[in-house]
Motif scaffolding. Structure first.
Motif, PDB file in Angstrom:
ATOM      1  N   ALA A  18       0.091  -2.459   4.637  1.00 53.37           N
ATOM      2  CA  ALA A  18      -0.646  -1.550   5.532  1.00 53.37           C
ATOM      3  C   ALA A  18       0.307  -0.894   6.536  1.00 53.37           C
ATOM      4  O   ALA A  18       0.151   0.292   6.867  1.00 53.37           O
ATOM      5  N   HIS A  19       1.295  -1.662   7.012  1.00 55.63           N
ATOM      6  CA  HIS A  19       2.274  -1.084   7.951  1.00 55.63           C
ATOM      7  C   HIS A  19       2.997   0.098   7.306  1.00 55.63           C
ATOM      8  O   HIS A  19       3.263   1.109   7.956  1.00 55.63           O
ATOM      9  N   ASN A  20       3.326  -0.048   6.025  1.00 56.80           N
ATOM     10  CA  ASN A  20       4.031   1.047   5.342  1.00 56.80           C
ATOM     11  C   ASN A  20       3.154   2.284   5.189  1.00 56.80           C
ATOM     12  O   ASN A  20       3.653   3.409   5.253  1.00 56.80           O
ATOM     13  N   VAL A  21       1.852   2.069   4.980  1.00 56.64           N
ATOM     14  CA  VAL A  21       0.924   3.209   4.881  1.00 56.64           C
ATOM     15  C   VAL A  21       0.881   3.946   6.231  1.00 56.64           C
ATOM     16  O   VAL A  21       0.941   5.174   6.297  1.00 56.64           O
ATOM     17  N   LEU A  22       0.821   3.159   7.300  1.00 57.52           N
ATOM     18  CA  LEU A  22       0.777   3.749   8.648  1.00 57.52           C
ATOM     19  C   LEU A  22       2.065   4.521   8.951  1.00 57.52           C
ATOM     20  O   LEU A  22       2.029   5.656   9.444  1.00 57.52           O
ATOM     21  N   ARG A  23       3.199   3.899   8.602  1.00 55.72           N
ATOM     22  CA  ARG A  23       4.498   4.548   8.836  1.00 55.72           C
ATOM     23  C   ARG A  23       4.630   5.861   8.082  1.00 55.72           C
ATOM     24  O   ARG A  23       5.333   6.769   8.510  1.00 55.72           O
ATOM     25  N   ALA A  24       3.936   5.962   6.948  1.00 53.28           N
ATOM     26  CA  ALA A  24       4.017   7.190   6.142  1.00 53.28           C
ATOM     27  C   ALA A  24       3.148   8.295   6.726  1.00 53.28           C
ATOM     28  O   ALA A  24       3.087   9.395   6.177  1.00 53.28           O
ATOM     29  N   GLY A  25       2.456   7.991   7.838  1.00 53.67           N
ATOM     30  CA  GLY A  25       1.740   9.051   8.554  1.00 53.67           C
ATOM     31  C   GLY A  25       0.277   9.219   8.178  1.00 53.67           C
ATOM     32  O   GLY A  25      -0.362  10.195   8.570  1.00 53.67           O
ATOM     33  N   TYR A  26      -0.277   8.270   7.430  1.00 57.88           N
ATOM     34  CA  TYR A  26      -1.704   8.346   7.104  1.00 57.88           C
ATOM     35  C   TYR A  26      -2.542   7.866   8.286  1.00 57.88           C
ATOM     36  O   TYR A  26      -2.103   7.023   9.069  1.00 57.88           O
ATOM     37  N   ARG A  27      -3.775   8.383   8.377  1.00 59.40           N
ATOM     38  CA  ARG A  27      -4.755   7.802   9.294  1.00 59.40           C
ATOM     39  C   ARG A  27      -5.251   6.523   8.615  1.00 59.40           C
ATOM     40  O   ARG A  27      -5.680   6.558   7.455  1.00 59.40           O
ATOM     41  N   THR A 126       6.681 -10.965  -0.585  1.00 58.54           N
ATOM     42  CA  THR A 126       6.485 -10.448   0.774  1.00 58.54           C
ATOM     43  C   THR A 126       7.666  -9.571   1.206  1.00 58.54           C
ATOM     44  O   THR A 126       7.489  -8.631   1.968  1.00 58.54           O
ATOM     45  N   TRP A 127       8.891  -9.895   0.679  1.00 60.23           N
ATOM     46  CA  TRP A 127      10.034  -9.061   1.043  1.00 60.23           C
ATOM     47  C   TRP A 127       9.888  -7.669   0.414  1.00 60.23           C
ATOM     48  O   TRP A 127      10.212  -6.664   1.037  1.00 60.23           O
ATOM     49  N   GLY A 128       9.371  -7.632  -0.819  1.00 63.85           N
ATOM     50  CA  GLY A 128       9.126  -6.339  -1.478  1.00 63.85           C
ATOM     51  C   GLY A 128       8.043  -5.557  -0.747  1.00 63.85           C
ATOM     52  O   GLY A 128       8.118  -4.326  -0.618  1.00 63.85           O
ATOM     53  N   ALA A 129       7.033  -6.276  -0.247  1.00 60.44           N
ATOM     54  CA  ALA A 129       5.947  -5.616   0.492  1.00 60.44           C
ATOM     55  C   ALA A 129       6.497  -5.017   1.786  1.00 60.44           C
ATOM     56  O   ALA A 129       6.167  -3.893   2.169  1.00 60.44           O
ATOM     57  N   ALA A 130       7.366  -5.771   2.477  1.00 64.19           N
ATOM     58  CA  ALA A 130       7.904  -5.293   3.758  1.00 64.19           C
ATOM     59  C   ALA A 130       8.792  -4.065   3.563  1.00 64.19           C
ATOM     60  O   ALA A 130       8.773  -3.137   4.367  1.00 64.19           O
ATOM     61  N   LYS A 131       9.556  -4.053   2.464  1.00 63.39           N
ATOM     62  CA  LYS A 131      10.485  -2.934   2.239  1.00 63.39           C
ATOM     63  C   LYS A 131       9.840  -1.754   1.535  1.00 63.39           C
ATOM     64  O   LYS A 131      10.510  -0.747   1.296  1.00 63.39           O
ATOM     65  N   GLY A 132       8.577  -1.885   1.150  1.00 61.56           N
ATOM     66  CA  GLY A 132       7.932  -0.816   0.382  1.00 61.56           C
ATOM     67  C   GLY A 132       8.496  -0.726  -1.023  1.00 61.56           C
ATOM     68  O   GLY A 132       8.555   0.351  -1.618  1.00 61.56           O
ATOM     69  N   GLU A 133       8.878  -1.885  -1.568  1.00 57.82           N
ATOM     70  CA  GLU A 133       9.516  -1.890  -2.896  1.00 57.82           C
ATOM     71  C   GLU A 133       8.713  -2.690  -3.917  1.00 57.82           C
ATOM     72  O   GLU A 133       9.265  -3.309  -4.824  1.00 57.82           O
ATOM     73  N   LEU A 134       7.393  -2.694  -3.740  1.00 51.82           N
ATOM     74  CA  LEU A 134       6.556  -3.440  -4.686  1.00 51.82           C
ATOM     75  C   LEU A 134       6.514  -2.741  -6.040  1.00 51.82           C
ATOM     76  O   LEU A 134       6.824  -1.550  -6.147  1.00 51.82           O
ATOM     77  N   VAL A 135       6.134  -3.504  -7.045  1.00 53.99           N
ATOM     78  CA  VAL A 135       5.866  -2.933  -8.367  1.00 53.99           C
ATOM     79  C   VAL A 135       4.349  -3.042  -8.596  1.00 53.99           C
ATOM     80  O   VAL A 135       3.783  -4.127  -8.450  1.00 53.99           O
ATOM     81  N   PHE A 136       3.707  -1.905  -8.880  1.00 57.62           N
ATOM     82  CA  PHE A 136       2.259  -1.903  -9.124  1.00 57.62           C
ATOM     83  C   PHE A 136       1.978  -1.957 -10.620  1.00 57.62           C
ATOM     84  O   PHE A 136       2.561  -1.187 -11.393  1.00 57.62           O
ATOM     85  N   MET A 137       1.064  -2.838 -10.999  1.00 56.92           N
ATOM     86  CA  MET A 137       0.609  -2.927 -12.396  1.00 56.92           C
ATOM     87  C   MET A 137      -0.827  -2.416 -12.429  1.00 56.92           C
ATOM     88  O   MET A 137      -1.734  -3.085 -11.916  1.00 56.92           O
ATOM     89  N   VAL A 138      -1.001  -1.235 -12.997  1.00 58.25           N
ATOM     90  CA  VAL A 138      -2.259  -0.518 -12.803  1.00 58.25           C
ATOM     91  C   VAL A 138      -3.102  -0.485 -14.069  1.00 58.25           C
ATOM     92  O   VAL A 138      -2.595  -0.246 -15.165  1.00 58.25           O
ATOM     93  N   GLY A 139      -4.418  -0.709 -13.903  1.00 62.68           N
ATOM     94  CA  GLY A 139      -5.382  -0.488 -14.980  1.00 62.68           C
ATOM     95  C   GLY A 139      -6.379   0.558 -14.527  1.00 62.68           C
ATOM     96  O   GLY A 139      -6.895   0.479 -13.411  1.00 62.68           O
ATOM     97  N   GLY A 140      -6.649   1.531 -15.389  1.00 66.54           N
ATOM     98  CA  GLY A 140      -7.634   2.572 -15.032  1.00 66.54           C
ATOM     99  C   GLY A 140      -7.233   3.902 -15.616  1.00 66.54           C
ATOM    100  O   GLY A 140      -6.197   4.012 -16.300  1.00 66.54           O
ATOM    101  N   PRO A 141      -8.047   4.942 -15.365  1.00 66.87           N
ATOM    102  CA  PRO A 141      -7.749   6.255 -15.949  1.00 66.87           C
ATOM    103  C   PRO A 141      -6.539   6.926 -15.292  1.00 66.87           C
ATOM    104  O   PRO A 141      -6.350   6.807 -14.074  1.00 66.87           O
ATOM    105  N   PRO A 142      -5.727   7.642 -16.079  1.00 68.71           N
ATOM    106  CA  PRO A 142      -4.557   8.328 -15.522  1.00 68.71           C
ATOM    107  C   PRO A 142      -4.922   9.305 -14.403  1.00 68.71           C
ATOM    108  O   PRO A 142      -4.169   9.426 -13.431  1.00 68.71           O
ATOM    109  N   GLU A 143      -6.107   9.944 -14.493  1.00 65.81           N
ATOM    110  CA  GLU A 143      -6.501  10.914 -13.444  1.00 65.81           C
ATOM    111  C   GLU A 143      -6.690  10.193 -12.104  1.00 65.81           C
ATOM    112  O   GLU A 143      -6.418  10.761 -11.040  1.00 65.81           O
TER     113      GLU A 143
END
Ligand code: NA7
Length: 291
Positions: A18-27, A126-143
């Motif tokens: 969440a800190h990384n989302v905030l730092r990126a300038g999102y509300r 947690t170190w990957g989360a702090a640095k914004g270096e996570l790997v996401f494994m996603v299921g769902g539509p490409p759109e």
């Protein structure tokens, strides 16, 4: 204008994300069951919501990162749950590790509300989360991933689209089965080598030259040698993921004999722990035998 992001679940993983989302300038709108865990985010500029439902109602994209399947069901469908607040046209992204079956149920519930959904569990610790270096494994539509990509890129460096809803969770459980067995195998080797009279560090030296750099060697081994297990990935959560992997294997008629054995070992350590250690505390199994 950037979309408004909601965030539910500010534990070891959720908070740095969440800190990384905030730092990126999102509300950013946040909710956590234990409100004090949101205090530093609020000081940094996030807005605090009174419930999961209120968080969802204000979000264009909503991220959930909670412990386990019951926790996710609670924040989505419990009293003042997020599902009732989600607006048609918004996107729900679940980055908890839960069963593929639950991910598919959430996707179905979202569909009836006109909400897009992704299961998007993460790896990287947690170190990957702090640095914004996570790997996401996603299921769902490409759109749907196209709509979420900008947000996921604030928290992670790699995004894999793995198939339909549930596929992200399936691969995540495969990954954690691998991690659990790897750390368990290392702990077994340590127990064997030290019982036979050779210092644990000597095994690690040989591993370093024969196996190269790896998270096990760089991160876990030094702490395990010291008998220190500060929770980076709590053992109770790895235990839950092994259970989910074994359940998934049963559903598909696959036998996991090594996974079963590791589950028994992790269970024993979990049941006797009076603290909330990292999963590398599986090493205590051998100490328990001698005590
Ligand atoms: P943590 O640090 O144990 O955090 C778990 C989070 O889930 C934390 O925000 C908890 O709130 C929340 N939680 C747990 N149970 C509930 C219920 N019943 N209702 C609402 N919220 C709940 O886990 P991590 O951050 O390391 O991991 C999160 C996920 O990513 C998990 O699936 C891992 O396997 C991967 P609390 O602060 O305790 O009130």
């Amino acid at each position: 204008m950037k979309p408004t992001i909601g965030f539910i679940g500010l534990g070891l993983m959720g908070k740095p994300m969440a800190h990384n989302v905030l730092r990126a300038g999102y509300r950013l709108i946040v909710w956590n069951r234990t409100p004090s865990r949101a205090d530093d985010l609020v000081r940094a500029g996030a807005l605090r919501a009174a419930s999961p439902q209120e968080t969802a109602a204000q979000s264009d994209l909503l991220v959930t990162v909670v412990s386990d399947p019951p926790a996710l069901e609670q924040v989505l469908w419990g009293p003042s749950g997020a599902m009732n607040g989600l607006r048609a046209g918004s996107v729900l992204i679940d980055s908890s590790t839960v069963s593929p079956e639950l991910a598919q149920r959430v996707a179905q519930a979202c569909l009836t509300r006109g909400v897009d959904f992704l299961d998007a569990p993460v790896t990287g610790g947690t170190w990957g989360a702090a640095k914004g270096e996570l790997v996401f494994m996603v299921g769902g539509p490409p759109e749907t991933l196209d709509r979420a990509r900008g947000l996921l890129e604030t928290m992670g460096q790699k995004i894999f689209l793995l198939g339909p809803h549930g596929a992200g969770q399936t691969v995540k459980l495969g990954m954690n089965l691998l991690l659990a067995l790897e750390v368990d195998a290392f702990a077994e080797a340590l127990a064997l080598v030290t019982a036979a009279g050779v210092e644990a560090e000597r095994l690690v030296e040989v591993m370093q030259s024969s196996m190269g750099r790896a998270p096990l060697l760089d991160v876990k081994a030094p702490l395990m040698l010291k008998g220190e297990f500060p929770a980076s990935f709590p053992l109770r959560l790895m235990h839950k993921d092994l259970r989910l992997a074994l359940d998934l294997a049963r559903e598909h008629g696959v036998e996991l004999p090594a996974g079963q054995a590791a589950y028994a070992t992790y269970s024993k350590v979990k049941d006797s722990a009076s603290d909330d250690p990292d999963y590398s505390a599986v090493l205590r199994f051998w100490k328990m035998k001698h005590d």
